[in-house]
Design an enzyme around this catalytic site. Structure first.
Site, mmCIF file in Angstrom:
data_model
loop_
_atom_site.group_PDB
_atom_site.id
_atom_site.type_symbol
_atom_site.label_atom_id
_atom_site.label_comp_id
_atom_site.label_asym_id
_atom_site.label_seq_id
_atom_site.Cartn_x
_atom_site.Cartn_y
_atom_site.Cartn_z
ATOM 1 N N SER A 45 23.186 -52.920 46.186
ATOM 2 C CA SER A 45 24.616 -52.911 46.491
ATOM 3 C C SER A 45 25.095 -51.664 47.232
ATOM 4 C CB SER A 45 25.435 -53.067 45.200
ATOM 5 O OG SER A 45 25.297 -51.926 44.381
ATOM 6 N N LYS A 100 29.330 -47.044 42.725
ATOM 7 C CA LYS A 100 30.092 -47.601 43.847
ATOM 8 C C LYS A 100 30.841 -46.466 44.548
ATOM 9 C CE LYS A 100 29.076 -51.801 42.362
ATOM 10 N NZ LYS A 100 28.021 -52.601 43.036
#
Length: 274
Positions: free
Chosen positions: A78, A147
């Site tokens: 990701s 993230k």
């Protein structure tokens, strides 16, 4: 009578030093050179010193993990292209002390906000050695995500302008240097595959909106936000600031890709929310 005619005073020979005293003094001097009369302290056996040093190292590792730096690894694709699956990273915590909070553009590690990870991803290490290393920050623990912060409290995020760029408080982000698109036409495809524009915000106080750099393959805030046509949606797209462990500052391993992470310049142009 002249003084020369007097008998000289008998000479008393020096009393010989006892053998035992001489031997004792010699032994003490040999025991501690330069410090007669003091015996040299005995050293601990090697095995005891080793255990002591390991104990001190363990305590220091726990303190460092709790207060300063912790090691993690990248569990998925990701965050590509910058951070690849199984990369080892270091997270520093002091940046968010004493009122400091995550800023737009920071790459952060945070606890699962709730339902973002499945049971296997939340489990962490299962072996005894892995659990021990995780406690001292030398092995990644489960239940965490990594993230990039896109928006902070008060911000409004919109996807997208005519170039497919995200807008934060009306300012488009130039993300081509760090974000990855996989055949998509916009930088926010997880909501509806770029078929429609979407807007979220203002972000509540004490919360963040985060996204993975691999925009087509990231279970991030955009993947958990409610779609415009959903009426009974209760999903939570935000990350609580209190759940942030710290800021990623180093890609540690593999060695040939070692680097320090910096906040992209594009976020410096984002205005404060009105």
């Amino acid at each position: 009578m002249n003084i020369e005619d007097r008998d000289p005073a008998p000479v008393v020979p020096d009393e010989p030093e006892s053998r035992s005293s001489a031997v004792q003094a010699s032994d003490e001097a040999a025991a501690t050179p330069g410090k007669p009369g003091k015996k040299q302290k005995k050293h601990l056996p090697v095995w005891q010193e080793t255990i002591l040093l390991l104990g001190v190292a363990l305590v220091l590792a726990i303190v460092i993990k709790a207060l300063f730096i912790q090691a993690f690894y990248i569990p998925s694709e990701s965050m590509e292209p910058g951070l690849v699956k199984n990369d080892r990273i270091l997270v520093e915590k002091p940046s968010y002390w004493l009122g400091g909070t995550p800023q737009r553009g920071d790459v952060v590690v945070f606890d699962d906000p709730g339902g973002w990870l499945d049971a296997e991803e939340s489990a962490g290490p299962t072996s005894g050695v892995g659990k021990l290393l995780a406690k001292v920050g030398l092995y990644p623990t489960g239940g965490h995500l990594v993230k990039r912060v896109i928006g902070v409290a008060g911000d409004t995020i919109k996807c997208c302008d005519d170039q497919g760029r995200l807008l934060v408080n009306g300012q488009p982000l130039n993300e081509k240097d760090y974000a990855k698109l996989d055949g998509q036409d916009c930088y926010g495809p997880m909501v509806d595959d770029c078929t429609k524009n979407w807007t979220i915000g203002p972000i509540p106080a004490g919360h963040l909106f985060v996204m993975g750099d691999n925009r087509s393959h990231s279970a991030d805030s955009s993947a958990h936000m409610c779609k415009p046509d959903e009426t009974d949606c209760t999903r939570n797209p935000y990350v609580d600031v209190d759940d942030v462990v710290g800021k990623v500052f180093t890609l540690l391993w593999p060695r040939d890709r070692f680097t320090f992470l910096h906040r992209p310049d594009t976020f410096a142009d984002v205005p404060d929310p009105s």
